[in-house]
Design a protein around this motif. Sequence first.
Motif, PDB file in Angstrom:
ATOM      1  N   PRO A  55       0.835  -1.215   0.000  1.00  0.00           N
ATOM      2  CA  PRO A  55       0.000   0.000   0.000  1.00  0.00           C
ATOM      3  C   PRO A  55       0.862   1.254   0.000  1.00  0.00           C
ATOM      4  O   PRO A  55       2.066   1.190   0.272  1.00  0.00           O
ATOM      5  N   PRO A  56       0.275   2.400  -0.271  1.00  0.00           N
ATOM      6  CA  PRO A  56       1.049   3.644  -0.210  1.00  0.00           C
ATOM      7  C   PRO A  56       1.477   3.941   1.231  1.00  0.00           C
ATOM      8  O   PRO A  56       0.694   3.764   2.171  1.00  0.00           O
ATOM      9  N   ALA A  57       2.707   4.378   1.391  1.00  0.00           N
ATOM     10  CA  ALA A  57       3.160   4.822   2.711  1.00  0.00           C
ATOM     11  C   ALA A  57       2.624   6.209   3.021  1.00  0.00           C
ATOM     12  O   ALA A  57       2.503   6.597   4.183  1.00  0.00           O
ATOM     13  N   THR A  58       2.303   6.963   1.977  1.00  0.00           N
ATOM     14  CA  THR A  58       1.699   8.299   2.133  1.00  0.00           C
ATOM     15  C   THR A  58       0.541   8.401   1.156  1.00  0.00           C
ATOM     16  O   THR A  58       0.718   8.222  -0.045  1.00  0.00           O
ATOM     17  N   SER A  59      -0.641   8.654   1.658  1.00  0.00           N
ATOM     18  CA  SER A  59      -1.800   8.790   0.771  1.00  0.00           C
ATOM     19  C   SER A  59      -2.868   9.611   1.473  1.00  0.00           C
ATOM     20  O   SER A  59      -3.163   9.392   2.648  1.00  0.00           O
ATOM     21  N   SER A  60      -3.425  10.571   0.766  1.00  0.00           N
ATOM     22  CA  SER A  60      -4.480  11.416   1.328  1.00  0.00           C
ATOM     23  C   SER A  60      -5.848  11.026   0.797  1.00  0.00           C
ATOM     24  O   SER A  60      -6.844  11.675   1.087  1.00  0.00           O
ATOM     25  N   THR A  61      -5.903   9.941   0.003  1.00  0.00           N
ATOM     26  CA  THR A  61      -7.182   9.519  -0.585  1.00  0.00           C
ATOM     27  C   THR A  61      -7.538   8.117  -0.119  1.00  0.00           C
ATOM     28  O   THR A  61      -6.665   7.329   0.254  1.00  0.00           O
ATOM     29  N   LYS A  62      -8.828   7.809  -0.149  1.00  0.00           N
ATOM     30  CA  LYS A  62      -9.286   6.491   0.260  1.00  0.00           C
ATOM     31  C   LYS A  62      -8.942   5.445  -0.786  1.00  0.00           C
ATOM     32  O   LYS A  62      -8.659   4.291  -0.457  1.00  0.00           O
ATOM     33  N   LYS A  63      -8.999   5.831  -2.060  1.00  0.00           N
ATOM     34  CA  LYS A  63      -8.654   4.913  -3.138  1.00  0.00           C
ATOM     35  C   LYS A  63      -7.242   5.231  -3.620  1.00  0.00           C
ATOM     36  O   LYS A  63      -6.899   6.374  -3.867  1.00  0.00           O
ATOM     37  N   TRP A  64      -6.444   4.183  -3.743  1.00  0.00           N
ATOM     38  CA  TRP A  64      -5.024   4.368  -4.023  1.00  0.00           C
ATOM     39  C   TRP A  64      -4.745   4.591  -5.514  1.00  0.00           C
ATOM     40  O   TRP A  64      -5.343   3.936  -6.371  1.00  0.00           O
ATOM     41  N   PRO A  65      -3.782   5.431  -5.843  1.00  0.00           N
ATOM     42  CA  PRO A  65      -3.139   5.344  -7.152  1.00  0.00           C
ATOM     43  C   PRO A  65      -2.335   4.031  -7.178  1.00  0.00           C
ATOM     44  O   PRO A  65      -1.789   3.628  -6.154  1.00  0.00           O
ATOM     45  N   LEU A  66      -2.285   3.365  -8.309  1.00  0.00           N
ATOM     46  CA  LEU A  66      -1.669   2.032  -8.375  1.00  0.00           C
ATOM     47  C   LEU A  66      -0.633   1.957  -9.482  1.00  0.00           C
ATOM     48  O   LEU A  66      -0.887   2.384 -10.612  1.00  0.00           O
ATOM     49  N   ILE A  67       0.523   1.386  -9.144  1.00  0.00           N
ATOM     50  CA  ILE A  67       1.522   1.031 -10.152  1.00  0.00           C
ATOM     51  C   ILE A  67       1.603  -0.490 -10.190  1.00  0.00           C
ATOM     52  O   ILE A  67       1.860  -1.137  -9.172  1.00  0.00           O
ATOM     53  N   VAL A  68       1.388  -1.076 -11.362  1.00  0.00           N
ATOM     54  CA  VAL A  68       1.540  -2.521 -11.548  1.00  0.00           C
ATOM     55  C   VAL A  68       2.967  -2.778 -12.037  1.00  0.00           C
ATOM     56  O   VAL A  68       3.419  -2.145 -12.989  1.00  0.00           O
ATOM     57  N   MET A  69       3.656  -3.704 -11.361  1.00  0.00           N
ATOM     58  CA  MET A  69       5.036  -4.026 -11.720  1.00  0.00           C
ATOM     59  C   MET A  69       5.146  -5.512 -12.073  1.00  0.00           C
ATOM     60  O   MET A  69       5.475  -6.340 -11.220  1.00  0.00           O
ATOM     61  N   PRO A  70       4.879  -5.896 -13.342  1.00  0.00           N
ATOM     62  CA  PRO A  70       5.072  -7.297 -13.744  1.00  0.00           C
ATOM     63  C   PRO A  70       6.563  -7.637 -13.762  1.00  0.00           C
ATOM     64  O   PRO A  70       7.402  -6.821 -14.125  1.00  0.00           O
ATOM     65  N   HIS A  71       6.886  -8.854 -13.354  1.00  0.00           N
ATOM     66  CA  HIS A  71       8.291  -9.266 -13.289  1.00  0.00           C
ATOM     67  C   HIS A  71       8.857  -9.564 -14.669  1.00  0.00           C
ATOM     68  O   HIS A  71       8.129  -9.711 -15.654  1.00  0.00           O
ATOM     69  N   GLY A  72      10.164  -9.671 -14.733  1.00  0.00           N
ATOM     70  CA  GLY A  72      10.846 -10.037 -15.971  1.00  0.00           C
ATOM     71  C   GLY A  72      10.805 -11.543 -16.172  1.00  0.00           C
ATOM     72  O   GLY A  72      10.146 -12.283 -15.472  1.00  0.00           O
ATOM     73  N   GLY A  73      11.519 -12.011 -17.156  1.00  0.00           N
ATOM     74  CA  GLY A  73      11.588 -13.449 -17.411  1.00  0.00           C
ATOM     75  C   GLY A  73      11.157 -13.797 -18.841  1.00  0.00           C
ATOM     76  O   GLY A  73      11.959 -13.876 -19.739  1.00  0.00           O
ATOM     77  N   PRO A  74       9.843 -14.061 -19.045  1.00  0.00           N
ATOM     78  CA  PRO A  74       8.748 -14.047 -18.071  1.00  0.00           C
ATOM     79  C   PRO A  74       8.686 -15.281 -17.190  1.00  0.00           C
ATOM     80  O   PRO A  74       7.925 -15.315 -16.228  1.00  0.00           O
ATOM     81  N   PHE A  75       9.486 -16.324 -17.525  1.00  0.00           N
ATOM     82  CA  PHE A  75       9.436 -17.532 -16.711  1.00  0.00           C
ATOM     83  C   PHE A  75      10.331 -17.357 -15.500  1.00  0.00           C
ATOM     84  O   PHE A  75      11.416 -17.937 -15.386  1.00  0.00           O
ATOM     85  N   ALA A  76       9.855 -16.539 -14.604  1.00  0.00           N
ATOM     86  CA  ALA A  76      10.494 -16.214 -13.336  1.00  0.00           C
ATOM     87  C   ALA A  76       9.335 -15.910 -12.390  1.00  0.00           C
ATOM     88  O   ALA A  76       8.202 -16.327 -12.646  1.00  0.00           O
ATOM     89  N   ARG A  77       9.587 -15.154 -11.305  1.00  0.00           N
ATOM     90  CA  ARG A  77       8.485 -14.796 -10.429  1.00  0.00           C
ATOM     91  C   ARG A  77       8.872 -13.611  -9.574  1.00  0.00           C
ATOM     92  O   ARG A  77      10.058 -13.301  -9.415  1.00  0.00           O
ATOM     93  N   SER A  78       7.859 -12.919  -9.045  1.00  0.00           N
ATOM     94  CA  SER A  78       8.084 -11.899  -8.034  1.00  0.00           C
ATOM     95  C   SER A  78       8.202 -12.590  -6.684  1.00  0.00           C
ATOM     96  O   SER A  78       7.576 -13.623  -6.430  1.00  0.00           O
ATOM     97  N   HIS A  79       9.031 -12.006  -5.810  1.00  0.00           N
ATOM     98  CA  HIS A  79       9.247 -12.558  -4.482  1.00  0.00           C
ATOM     99  C   HIS A  79       8.929 -11.503  -3.431  1.00  0.00           C
ATOM    100  O   HIS A  79       9.001 -10.303  -3.687  1.00  0.00           O
ATOM    101  N   TYR A  80       8.609 -11.978  -2.246  1.00  0.00           N
ATOM    102  CA  TYR A  80       8.491 -11.078  -1.099  1.00  0.00           C
ATOM    103  C   TYR A  80       9.890 -10.629  -0.694  1.00  0.00           C
ATOM    104  O   TYR A  80      10.816 -11.432  -0.597  1.00  0.00           O
ATOM    105  N   GLY A  81      10.028  -9.350  -0.429  1.00  0.00           N
ATOM    106  CA  GLY A  81      11.312  -8.826   0.031  1.00  0.00           C
ATOM    107  C   GLY A  81      11.483  -7.383  -0.394  1.00  0.00           C
ATOM    108  O   GLY A  81      10.619  -6.794  -1.062  1.00  0.00           O
ATOM    109  N   TYR A  82      12.612  -6.814  -0.007  1.00  0.00           N
ATOM    110  CA  TYR A  82      12.867  -5.403  -0.303  1.00  0.00           C
ATOM    111  C   TYR A  82      13.132  -5.204  -1.783  1.00  0.00           C
ATOM    112  O   TYR A  82      13.895  -5.948  -2.408  1.00  0.00           O
TER     113      TYR A  82
END
Length: 664
Positions: free
Chosen positions: A423-450
């Motif tokens: 989620p946004p760390a700073t947001s003044s609205t109830k509905k978020w602006p969203l950035i979708v970040m699809p991973h590379g590969g494409p035969f790879a995956r997104s992971h949890y982490g920094y």
Amino acid sequence: MTRLKYLFLFLLFGYANIITSAYGLEGITDPAQIPAENFFKENTEFSYRISPDGKQLAFIRKYTQTYNIVITDLDKFVEVHEFAVSKNSPEHLTWISNSRLVFGLSGVIYSVNQDGADLRVLLSNIYDADKVKGYISFVDNLRYWSLLKRPRGNEEDVLFLSYNSDGHANVHKINIYTGEKTDLYDAEELKADGLYTDRDGKVILIEKIKKEQHSFYRLVNDKDDLELASLDIANQRYQLNYDAKSYLNRSVVVHEIGYEKDTMYLSEKTSGDRYQLVKYNYATNAHEVIGSDPVYDVGSPDERVSLHYDYKNRKLVGFSYNADKHKTVWLDERFKKYQQTLDKKYPGQINIIYDWNENADKLLVVSSDSKTKGKVIVFDAAKNKAIVQTDYSNVLSPDHMKDTSIYKYKTQDGTAITSYLTPPATSSTKKWPLIVMPHGGPFARSHYGYDGHMQYFSTRGFAVLEPNFRGSTGYGVQHLIAGKQQIADLMLADIADGVRALINENKVDPSQVYILGFSYGGYAAIMSAIKYPDLYSAAVSAAAPLDLNKQLKHYKKEEHWFAYEFWQDLIGVKQQGKKFVESISPYQRVDDIKIPLLVFHGDQDSIIPKEQAEDFKKLVEKKKLNIPVRIIQSEGHGWDLVSSNTYFAEKAVELFKANKKSAQ
């Protein structure tokens, strides 16, 4: 109190304040004030290794002009030695005794005392200088060395792997004090491209590569006669061979040879859709499942399992793989207790034990989450004491940032997709602006982490969605191979369905949805802008293939046969033809881009040549289209420089904030 004690307290408590002040974080409560470059600062201390007796810690420290090796006394927890070794980054720093280390530089192996004395070349790029009489003999003697493993019960000898100028692999036993070499297997006899050995250096499997075909052999009667290798699992024979077409759907993936006699560890999917970790006896064909997961693969062709050994007692004590988050399964009770203790000391963190001394009572741990780059911790199990060696996040403000959560949604055809949502760390609205970040590969995956980009966008008021669409690894073979020949269709639809799910849940502002990615993710950003202009408001692409036919020609010209055949099959060239490939190439679809787009590419990219970006730039300029193309100097396919990542992130936010869709 003595001056020394005052100095120690200052260093212990005052250093963090100095760092915080230096980076302008003092008093920050608004994460939007964290300077952009702080999210991408490189780690200047790395490759931590604990000595066999547990009394010393070695690591590499980077300065502007040199890389140094640093030694910390773990009893006093003070640095006792630091010495420069190279202008380039050393590789594979390893203790080979309590007083001596080895490391590699461009395939040359060096050894050095812990105080910096007696630095010498242990293994040169020239295998036998006496045989070099001219250019041909010079080339024949070129070697690239890497550390393999220490033989069982031997303190002086270490096993090394070398590759000659033909790319063939050799195994050697080297005395770390005399430098005496014993050749165990020679490339000229086996012509092997890869070798799997046991702990005594005996070759168990030989891998040979011819164009895109990978074949596995075993030695017959320990001689040079070879036969194709296969494994018998539950009375069914499985070949280890694969090519570009069968790579993603292999039944068996061998990881490494274990300590126990005639034992190897492999991942197999012979009885279902998910890969499971198996201990396999290649003499008796006995096999034992030691790791399985109902949702995730435990190892796969593109996701290796990390195996953890107790080297003193010569046994496997645990393994790690990627589930929702990084997961370690301990098979040894001591390590289970260590993990429980660390998880209690650092709740909510992923605490990864990754190195320890021979007695396994002093351990190295990385503790992190999605908000932090992590801390390196020395854990003294006997004293139940944990000391932070390095905090990689001292230039951030994690307490004011948002953690990533697991977000699951259904596609229009009912398929379950696992993604990561920050989620946004700073947001003044109830509905978020969203950035979708699809991973590379494409035969790879997104992971949890920094991830620096993800956290930067969050602190600038955007939520970030990272979907593991069909074609992603780790979720079973059917999920993986469903992405074949679907890079511009099903994969993009799965990504779009994640956006729609968040909109339908009233979490996201539909007028502020953006898409951004690197490599395949960059390709997906452009093609999504073409296919779903009503869903996305703007797009940013980096390091993307822009002309798929040219990309295939590049692979063929450079004789990257595996990549050439793999991508032909992935795209569906033979089934659909070149016209179809053009129809899913951004270069040929540039007139269909109707939303704001920004394109980046590294000028040193060896995976996807910069010529594609240059041609794309010429085309949009000729057509007078407002699509800026930025060629970033000194960057390859993945970006390393802080300035490049900062520039990219700031320009992306600038584009997104300037492009909110009008009310429908």
